[in-house]
Design a protein around this motif. Structure first.
Motif, short mmCIF file in Angstrom:
data_model
loop_
_atom_site.label_atom_id
_atom_site.label_comp_id
_atom_site.label_asym_id
_atom_site.label_seq_id
_atom_site.Cartn_x
_atom_site.Cartn_y
_atom_site.Cartn_z
N UNK A 51 0.86 -1.18 0.00
CA UNK A 51 0.00 0.00 0.00
C UNK A 51 0.90 1.23 0.00
N UNK A 52 0.65 2.13 -0.92
CA UNK A 52 1.44 3.36 -1.02
C UNK A 52 0.49 4.54 -0.94
N UNK A 53 0.80 5.48 -0.07
CA UNK A 53 -0.11 6.60 0.14
C UNK A 53 0.04 7.72 -0.88
N UNK A 54 1.25 7.93 -1.41
CA UNK A 54 1.48 9.09 -2.27
C UNK A 54 1.76 8.71 -3.72
N UNK A 55 1.19 9.48 -4.62
CA UNK A 55 1.51 9.37 -6.05
C UNK A 55 3.01 9.59 -6.22
N UNK A 56 3.63 8.80 -7.09
CA UNK A 56 5.06 8.94 -7.35
C UNK A 56 5.94 8.04 -6.51
N UNK A 57 5.34 7.30 -5.57
CA UNK A 57 6.13 6.37 -4.75
C UNK A 57 6.76 5.32 -5.66
N UNK A 58 8.03 5.05 -5.44
CA UNK A 58 8.75 4.06 -6.24
C UNK A 58 9.18 2.91 -5.34
N UNK A 59 8.88 1.70 -5.78
CA UNK A 59 9.29 0.48 -5.07
C UNK A 59 10.09 -0.38 -6.05
N UNK A 60 11.30 -0.78 -5.63
CA UNK A 60 12.09 -1.66 -6.48
C UNK A 60 13.34 -0.98 -6.96
N UNK A 61 14.05 -1.71 -7.67
CA UNK A 61 13.82 -2.95 -8.41
C UNK A 61 14.28 -4.13 -7.56
N UNK A 62 13.43 -5.13 -7.36
CA UNK A 62 13.72 -6.25 -6.46
C UNK A 62 13.68 -7.59 -7.18
N UNK A 63 14.49 -8.51 -6.68
CA UNK A 63 14.43 -9.91 -7.11
C UNK A 63 15.20 -10.76 -6.12
N UNK A 64 15.06 -12.08 -6.25
CA UNK A 64 15.81 -13.01 -5.41
C UNK A 64 16.74 -13.82 -6.31
N UNK A 65 17.96 -14.04 -5.81
CA UNK A 65 18.97 -14.82 -6.54
C UNK A 65 18.62 -16.32 -6.48
N UNK A 66 19.11 -17.05 -7.48
CA UNK A 66 18.98 -18.50 -7.50
C UNK A 66 19.64 -19.08 -6.25
N UNK A 67 19.18 -20.15 -5.72
CA UNK A 67 18.07 -21.00 -6.18
C UNK A 67 16.71 -20.56 -5.64
N UNK A 68 16.59 -19.32 -5.21
CA UNK A 68 15.36 -18.82 -4.61
C UNK A 68 14.63 -17.83 -5.53
N UNK A 69 14.99 -17.82 -6.80
CA UNK A 69 14.38 -16.88 -7.75
C UNK A 69 12.86 -17.06 -7.77
N UNK A 160 9.80 11.86 -11.42
CA UNK A 160 10.80 11.68 -10.37
C UNK A 160 10.11 11.09 -9.15
N UNK A 161 10.77 10.16 -8.45
CA UNK A 161 10.13 9.56 -7.28
C UNK A 161 9.83 10.59 -6.20
N UNK A 162 8.66 10.45 -5.58
CA UNK A 162 8.29 11.31 -4.46
C UNK A 162 8.61 10.64 -3.13
N UNK A 163 8.68 9.31 -3.13
CA UNK A 163 9.02 8.54 -1.93
C UNK A 163 9.61 7.21 -2.36
N UNK A 164 10.63 6.77 -1.62
CA UNK A 164 11.22 5.45 -1.83
C UNK A 164 12.07 5.11 -0.62
N UNK A 165 12.35 3.82 -0.45
CA UNK A 165 13.14 3.41 0.69
C UNK A 165 14.61 3.74 0.47
#
Length: 175
Positions: A51-69, A160-165
């Protein structure tokens, strides 16, 4: 459901076809048989929501490495997102290529993201909620990511992102 394979092998855009009558609509979002007929993974061990409260929030880029892809099936259940996948597969002819899709609660589109792809999104509206079906359990030591503005990808984000981790802001360059 209509399945369209994209130019990045293994990435599918899935468009549910609602049945509409005077009561409203009924929409099937998952069908094991139809997905299996396309050669897609049908076993998902986690269902998560962001759940993201603000327009422009950016999440990612995420992934898991093998063997947990992970394989992910992503949909926007409230609001709208620009959903991005980046091919991170080491021997892929499309490595580091990206595609972006607009997913909204109105268009009901879903994005099927195969293992080996990084995933990110930017919210296009306030109060956006995203649903993820995920094929692997979250494995912290296999979790990784790539910077949203890495020049190796040159992703054309809507704004441009307005919020990100801080974590997403500080991923190292891939090259």
């Amino acid at each position: 459901m209509r399945f369209t394979e994209t130019e990045l092998k293994g990435v599918w855009l899935i468009e549910p076809t609602p049945m509409v009558d005077d009561r409203g609509s009924f929409t099937r979002f998952f069908c094991e048989k139809e997905m299996a007929d396309c050669g897609l993974v049908t076993r998902f061990v986690q269902h998560s929501r962001s759940c993201s409260t603000a327009k422009g929030t950016l999440r990612g880029l995420h992934y898991q490495r093998e063997p947990y892809a992970e394989v992910k099936l992503v949909s926007c259940v409230r609001g709208a997102i620009f959903d991005v996948v980046v091919d991170m597969r080491p021997n892929s002819p499309t490595r580091y290529r990206w595609l972006g899709f607009e997913l909204t609660h109105e268009n009901r589109r879903q994005l099927y993201i195969p293992a080996g792809f990084a995933h990110g999104l930017q919210t296009l509206t306030d109060d956006t909620e995203v649903s993820y079906l995920i094929s692997q359990f979250y494995t912290p030591h296999a979790s990784t990511g790539a910077r949203y503005n890495d020049p190796a990808f040159s992703i054309d984000w809507p704004e441009s992102p307005t919020a990100m981790s801080e974590r997403d802001r500080s991923w190292p360059p891939v090259r």
